[in-house]
Design an enzyme around this catalytic site. Sequence first.
Site, mmCIF file in Angstrom:
data_model
loop_
_atom_site.group_PDB
_atom_site.id
_atom_site.type_symbol
_atom_site.label_atom_id
_atom_site.label_comp_id
_atom_site.label_asym_id
_atom_site.label_seq_id
_atom_site.Cartn_x
_atom_site.Cartn_y
_atom_site.Cartn_z
ATOM 1 N N LYS A 78 0.827 -1.200 0.000
ATOM 2 C CA LYS A 78 0.000 0.000 0.000
ATOM 3 C C LYS A 78 0.867 1.256 0.000
ATOM 4 O O LYS A 78 1.957 1.263 0.582
ATOM 5 C CB LYS A 78 -0.912 -0.044 1.226
ATOM 6 N N SER A 156 -9.687 1.175 2.741
ATOM 7 C CA SER A 156 -8.925 2.055 1.888
ATOM 8 C C SER A 156 -7.878 1.327 1.036
ATOM 9 O O SER A 156 -7.258 1.928 0.167
ATOM 10 C CB SER A 156 -8.215 3.106 2.758
ATOM 11 N N SER A 180 -9.989 -1.397 6.656
ATOM 12 C CA SER A 180 -9.403 -1.130 5.351
ATOM 13 C C SER A 180 -8.693 -2.304 4.692
ATOM 14 O O SER A 180 -8.338 -2.231 3.512
ATOM 15 C CB SER A 180 -8.436 0.060 5.451
#
Length: 453
Positions: A78, A156, A180
């Site tokens: 990420k 996310s 997330s």
Amino acid sequence: MSLPTLQQQAEALRTGRVTARDLVETALTRTSDPAGEGVRVFTRVYAERARAQAQASDWLLGAGLARSLLEGLPVSIKDLFDVAGETTLAGSVVLRDAEPAKAHALVVQRLIAAGAVIVGRTNMTEFAYSGLGLNPHYGTPRNPWDRATGRIPGGSTSGGAVSVTDGMAVAAIGSDTGGSVRIPSALCGLTGFKPSARRVPMDGVLPLSAQLDSIGPLAASVACCAALDAILSGEQNADLPAPASLRHLRLALPLTLVREGMDADVAAAFDASVRALSAAGAQVEEIALPEFAQLATLNAQGGFTAAEAWAWHRPHIARAPERYDPRVISRIRRGAALSAADWLDLMAARKAWVAGVEQRIAGYDALLMPTTPVIAPPIAALEASDELYGATNLLMLRNSTLINFLDGCALSLPCHCAGDAPVGLMLAGANGADRRILSIGLAIEARLHKTAT
């Protein structure tokens, strides 16, 4: 959707049926396919570096010196993990002028030391502050299901999920502050694991909320997540958990909040899963958890996330507020109204809340609930309406954020039938129950797979 597991890929490498360079070239080809999602999935691709890492892995594999199960396997990270020499953007444009990182984040170091090939940084909701996955700066990757409509991937860790579903990586590493990792796993048909927060170190990770942040994997199976968690947590040499016995397992199904507002797809898949587990001998018992209904009130002013995000973002907002996603900055600014006394009150309230929940679930092996109460909605409608965006974001985060506030651990497992909209089944436990939850997850996964086939 049937994806190869880490174990299957590692066996193919070990026996020479494929090389690490082959796997990486396939992944890189998919990242650059103009008809694919790669342009929206990755904020940076490490093509040459990945090829070099793959070549090194092939030499080690050829000599029988694989460093771990991850040796030679392409993994995505990420865009909030530090990579030495690069600026960590966290899905934003406001940090483009920030200083580059001096070292890799500790989890990135551990992945590389285990032989993982880092193919790139994945797109995300700006600063990880939403469960939907929309990003106005870099685009929103489309969910692999019903791609023609264009549905959200969940957030996310949006790009991380699609990097795995579309074969650009065999696993992704994300963060989970309110769901997330689990939300995109559920909406995209993957398995995701949120560990107890301090199990995996946050060194070199751009924070959202120090009280709630955790780091976990998204992958094809529970065994994949268990292997990745062992590496991320520094327990690589420990034996991986064995599947639990479902017979006489006590699973608590909360009556409070978590099944409210379920759509027909989620209700059908979740209820069928509960029946399958009961038929296999698990004792699924409905219990009241009134604390769950209290959490919205405790977080009414924005909670830890708003307070701690505001503390971190103040100088950047003062300098360039116009460069933020308006839907993110509005939530961060809520933290400005929270005083030190408010924060201390919330800390005390959380302690009492956690004690109450832990007392109610003490006699059970795990909690069982839908990861999200609805399937992935279309992107276009959420982009068009702030009101719909806000309401949908709260709904998506509702169940998963309960476990972050508990500082517990949780798995999201696919529980839908092949061809149907992806639905996640969440299995959760109190702080420190990580290996037990993974063990139970292995057993539930096997049972649900048997039922589906």
